[in-house]
Write an enzyme that holds these catalytic residues in place. Structure first.
Site, short mmCIF file in Angstrom:
data_model
loop_
_atom_site.label_atom_id
_atom_site.label_comp_id
_atom_site.label_asym_id
_atom_site.label_seq_id
_atom_site.Cartn_x
_atom_site.Cartn_y
_atom_site.Cartn_z
N CYS A 138 -7.77 0.98 -32.49
CA CYS A 138 -7.66 -0.23 -33.31
C CYS A 138 -8.68 -1.27 -32.84
CB CYS A 138 -6.26 -0.81 -33.22
SG CYS A 138 -4.95 0.33 -33.75
N CYS A 140 -3.67 -0.46 -28.79
CA CYS A 140 -4.32 0.71 -29.39
C CYS A 140 -5.84 0.64 -29.24
CB CYS A 140 -3.93 0.78 -30.86
SG CYS A 140 -4.88 1.93 -31.85
#
Length: 105
Positions: free
Chosen positions: A31, A28
């Site tokens: 993230c 991600c």
């Protein structure tokens, strides 16, 4: 930040501590963007235990808590969910802090 190893560990954490569960994944990009600021945020909010939950490893927890976008934050106190910051959008340090500042005591 603690990394979740088992679902049983998750249950113990949320029953016994004030917890911020961060749902994330290695792949991600959003993230990864917030990763460098997380130690600073964790240090600024010592009343909470921060737990990193790998979305791919714990997909059943994501389903159970309706987490469809990552990174997502869910706050627990005494075994109950008290608030969440869940969306598919990239989160800023200021947005994360505003979420944490707005949590009930």
């Amino acid at each position: 930040m603690q990394t979740l190893e088992t679902k049983e560990q998750f249950v113990k954490y949320i029953e016994n501590d004030s917890v911020i569960a961060l749902f994330s994944a290695d792949w991600c990009p959003d993230c990864r963007v917030i990763e460098p600021i997380l130690p600073e945020i964790e240090h600024a909010y010592p009343a909470f235990t921060f737990i990193l939950i790998d979305r791919d490893q714990f997909i059943e927890l994501c389903q159970e808590y309706d987490v469809f976008g990552i990174p997502s934050f869910i706050a627990f106190k005494e075994g109950e969910e008290i608030d969440r910051f869940v969306s598919k959008d990239r989160k800023t340090k200021e947005e994360i802090e505003a979420f944490l500042d707005g949590l009930p005591d």
